[in-house]
Design an enzyme around this catalytic site. Structure first.
Site, short mmCIF file in Angstrom:
data_model
loop_
_atom_site.label_atom_id
_atom_site.label_comp_id
_atom_site.label_asym_id
_atom_site.label_seq_id
_atom_site.Cartn_x
_atom_site.Cartn_y
_atom_site.Cartn_z
N ASP A 1 0.79 -1.25 0.00
CA ASP A 1 0.00 0.00 0.00
C ASP A 1 0.81 1.30 0.00
O ASP A 1 0.44 2.27 0.67
CB ASP A 1 -0.95 0.02 1.21
CG ASP A 1 -1.94 -1.13 1.20
OD1 ASP A 1 -1.93 -1.93 0.25
OD2 ASP A 1 -2.74 -1.23 2.15
N LYS B 1 -6.72 -4.84 -3.13
CA LYS B 1 -7.36 -5.50 -1.98
C LYS B 1 -8.39 -4.57 -1.34
O LYS B 1 -8.12 -3.39 -1.14
CB LYS B 1 -6.30 -5.94 -0.96
CG LYS B 1 -5.46 -4.81 -0.39
CD LYS B 1 -4.34 -5.39 0.47
CE LYS B 1 -3.54 -4.33 1.19
NZ LYS B 1 -4.27 -3.55 2.18
N CYS C 1 -2.05 -2.49 7.74
CA CYS C 1 -2.03 -3.41 6.59
C CYS C 1 -0.80 -4.31 6.55
O CYS C 1 -0.89 -5.46 6.11
CB CYS C 1 -2.21 -2.63 5.30
SG CYS C 1 -3.90 -1.99 5.17
C1 C5J Z 1 -3.10 0.61 5.58
C2 C5J Z 1 -4.85 1.78 6.75
N1 C5J Z 1 -2.61 0.42 4.36
N2 C5J Z 1 -4.03 2.23 7.69
N3 C5J Z 1 -4.38 1.07 5.68
O1 C5J Z 1 -2.42 0.40 6.56
O2 C5J Z 1 -6.03 2.02 6.82
#
Ligand code: C5J
Length: 224
Positions: free
Chosen positions: A25, A130, A163
């Site tokens: 991400d 995702k 994540c």
């Molecule tokens: C991730 C989030 N990528 N913090 N998402 O950690 O909502």
């Protein structure tokens, strides 16, 4: 060919043919002003420190011929893959799907959903879209890894405790050896970053290993 990787709680061997780099991400929505991260009243500049280490391990993984997999958190434009429990959180003007400076927040195809330019995927590197925090939930990541007989995952990205952690927990239960590259991960909440890494190596390695990006570069350099 195998190489020894310095890590906590113990060193481990890396086999280049069964090891993948998984970058979680590293999207504009989390790292740049105007995206999902900032909509939740976070200081997104705190994630910038993870970019050069991510780039270093990405370059080393490419040079060593490793499978590189990128993930993106986001939803369909009609929000049909976003459960109400996720959608209803946060201020209405800053929720998933709301308009923002980088397009609709956390929506596939919008500018904010893209991976940051420094880490743009190359042709042939799978990109997993995702809908959840974990990269195995509702995706074909397990199939992609199985097709390459991947057994070890080098994991980096954001955020450490959300994540990255959720994915590592999913992967650990699926039998993967998970190595989290600590300085190549980031969080809006530094205490959560530190605690997230500590949880992985606690009690002899509850969820896997933690190492530094420099150690990954050194170990992969011996494979290349
Ligand atoms: C991730 C989030 N990528 N913090 N998402 O950690 O909502």
């Amino acid at each position: 060919m195998v190489s020894l990787l310095e890590a906590q709680p113990s060193p481990l061997t890396l086999d280049g043919s069964t090891t993948a780099l998984l970058i979680i991400d590293m999207q504009r929505d989390f790292l740049e002003p105007g995206g999902f991260g900032e909509s939740l009243v976070n200081d997104v500049s705190l994630l910038a420190a993870a970019v050069p280490p991510c780039r270093a391990v990405l370059d080393a993984a490419r040079a060593a011929g490793l499978l590189v997999v990128h993930t993106r958190e986001g939803h369909r434009p009609d929000l049909s893959d976003a459960p109400p429990a996720k959608l209803e959180r946060g201020a209405p003007t800053a929720r998933i799907g709301a308009p923002g400076p980088m397009g609709r927040i956390l929506i596939r195809g919008e500018p904010g959903h893209a991976i940051i330019p420094a880490l743009t995927p190359r042709a042939g590197e799978p990109v997993i879209d995702k809908p959840g925090k974990g990269a195995f939930y509702a995706t074909d990541l397990a199939d992609i890894l199985a097709a390459r007989a991947i057994a070890t995952l080098l994991v980096c990205g954001v955020t450490t405790e959300v994540c990255v952690h959720t994915t590592v927990r999913e992967a650990n239960d699926r039998g993967y050896r998970c190595v989290v590259i600590g300085d190549a991960c980031g969080s809006y909440i530094p205490e959560f970053h530190a605690a997230g890494l500590a949880m992985i190596t606690a009690q002899g390695g509850l969820f896997g290993w933690v190492c530094e990006s420099a150690a990954v570069v050194t170990a992969l350099g011996r494979l290349g």
